[in-house]
Enzyme design. Structure first.
Site, PDB file in Angstrom:
ATOM      1  N   SER A  21      42.490  36.244  10.089  1.00 31.89           N
ATOM      2  CA  SER A  21      42.442  37.453  10.925  1.00 31.89           C
ATOM      3  C   SER A  21      42.646  38.720  10.100  1.00 31.89           C
ATOM      4  O   SER A  21      43.269  38.707   9.040  1.00 31.89           O
ATOM      5  CB  SER A  21      43.540  37.412  11.993  1.00 31.89           C
ATOM      6  OG  SER A  21      43.502  36.205  12.691  1.00 31.89           O
TER       7      SER A  21
HETATM    8  N1  SAH Z   1      46.279  31.791  11.570  1.00 26.63           N
HETATM    9  C1  SAH Z   1      45.146  31.587  10.715  1.00 26.63           C
HETATM   10  C2  SAH Z   1      43.863  31.995  11.408  1.00 26.63           C
HETATM   11  C3  SAH Z   1      42.863  30.923  11.342  1.00 26.63           C
HETATM   12  S1  SAH Z   1      41.490  31.033  12.445  1.00 26.63           S
HETATM   13  C4  SAH Z   1      45.319  32.247   9.358  1.00 26.63           C
HETATM   14  O1  SAH Z   1      46.306  32.976   9.166  1.00 26.63           O
HETATM   15  O2  SAH Z   1      44.477  32.052   8.475  1.00 26.63           O
HETATM   16  C5  SAH Z   1      41.974  29.959  13.747  1.00 26.63           C
HETATM   17  C6  SAH Z   1      42.275  28.538  13.366  1.00 26.63           C
HETATM   18  O3  SAH Z   1      42.518  27.831  14.585  1.00 26.63           O
HETATM   19  C7  SAH Z   1      41.128  27.790  12.692  1.00 26.63           C
HETATM   20  O4  SAH Z   1      41.561  27.284  11.460  1.00 26.63           O
HETATM   21  C8  SAH Z   1      40.778  26.678  13.669  1.00 26.63           C
HETATM   22  O5  SAH Z   1      40.382  25.464  13.057  1.00 26.63           O
HETATM   23  C9  SAH Z   1      42.084  26.507  14.422  1.00 26.63           C
HETATM   24  N2  SAH Z   1      41.955  25.865  15.737  1.00 26.63           N
HETATM   25  C10 SAH Z   1      40.988  26.027  16.681  1.00 26.63           C
HETATM   26  N3  SAH Z   1      41.231  25.247  17.751  1.00 26.63           N
HETATM   27  C11 SAH Z   1      42.388  24.568  17.479  1.00 26.63           C
HETATM   28  C12 SAH Z   1      43.149  23.597  18.188  1.00 26.63           C
HETATM   29  N4  SAH Z   1      42.798  23.150  19.401  1.00 26.63           N
HETATM   30  N5  SAH Z   1      44.274  23.113  17.609  1.00 26.63           N
HETATM   31  C13 SAH Z   1      44.661  23.534  16.371  1.00 26.63           C
HETATM   32  N6  SAH Z   1      43.988  24.452  15.653  1.00 26.63           N
HETATM   33  C14 SAH Z   1      42.859  24.967  16.190  1.00 26.63           C
END
Ligand code: SAH
Length: 216
Positions: free
Chosen positions: A60
């Site tokens: 993000s």
């Molecule tokens: N907090 C992260 C942002 C990553 S983007 C950072 O600081 O880099 C969002 C993430 O959520 C992705 O890696 C995606 O694979 C994960 N995601 C999506 N659906 C999910 C679920 N049901 N359970 C766990 N993770 C999930």
């Protein structure tokens, strides 16, 4: 590229955009964002933009990380926090420096493995990271004083709300399509009543179900 001056410029930008919590600003100032990115993108690490981390996922924008963290901490110091969507591990790294204990879950195994390496390198011993579909939270460690979701469900998952401790707070983008509403849900004392507030429009990747163990 990753100089102190570039980082200070980012902090000034966050302040201009209304981030006021000094602790949050200090942690962002002192956390190397470039190590969470591929080398080819590291030079963009201190720009206020979202960046790709592979597997169609994104780290993000710093403003959003700061905003969500600031909201999460608005109710006072937090002991136990759950993050859904570990991704690169950057958001968890920020939180680990501000709360007592953080649990984070990710559904894409290769991302989780890389993030865990970062936590080890940075000697962050208060993060526990697990491969799991976070749509239903992480019941094993519940209840949580705070929950943050960094992927967007179509509607509010009640399973997450049920894992909030008394006075707990959930920060979550909600909605389908290309933009969602950043929403805050607060549990009122130890009742089963909740207060819901929409903060602003945001853009997140969707919350998906099931696990992915694919490496490409
Ligand atoms: N907090 C992260 C942002 C990553 S983007 C950072 O600081 O880099 C969002 C993430 O959520 C992705 O890696 C995606 O694979 C994960 N995601 C999506 N659906 C999910 C679920 N049901 N359970 C766990 N993770 C999930």
């Amino acid at each position: 590229m990753t100089s102190q001056r570039t980082r200070e410029r980012l902090i000034s930008r966050l302040i201009e955009q209304g981030i006021a919590n000094q602790q949050v600003l200090n942690v962002i100032r002192n956390t190397p964002r470039h190590i969470f990115l591929d080398e080819a993108l590291a030079h963009k690490a201190y720009e206020d933009t979202a960046l790709p981390i592979g597997f169609s996922q994104t780290l993000s924008q710093p403003y959003i990380v700061a905003k969500m963290t600031e909201i999460l901490l608005s109710a006072g110091p937090l002991e136990k926090v759950l993050e859904i969507g570990t991704g690169s591990g950057y958001q968890a790294t920020i939180l680990a420096q501000l709360v007592t204990e953080i649990h984070t879950v990710e559904r894409i195994e290769p991302l989780l493995i890389k993030a865990k390496e970062k936590f080890r390198k940075l000697r962050l011993s208060n993060i526990s990271a697990n491969l799991s579909d976070g749509s239903f939270g992480w019941e094993k460690e519940s209840p949580y004083n705070g929950i943050i979701t960094t992927a967007a469900p179509q509607s509010l998952p009640m399973g997450l709300v049920e894992q909030l401790a008394p006075d707990g707070i959930l920060v979550i983008p909600i909605g389908g399509g290309s933009s969602q509403e950043l929403t805050v849900v607060r549990r009122l004392g130890d009742s089963l009543k909740f207060d819901q507030e929409v903060i602003e429009k945001v853009r997140f990747v969707p919350l998906l179900s099931g696990l992915s163990r694919q490496f490409s």
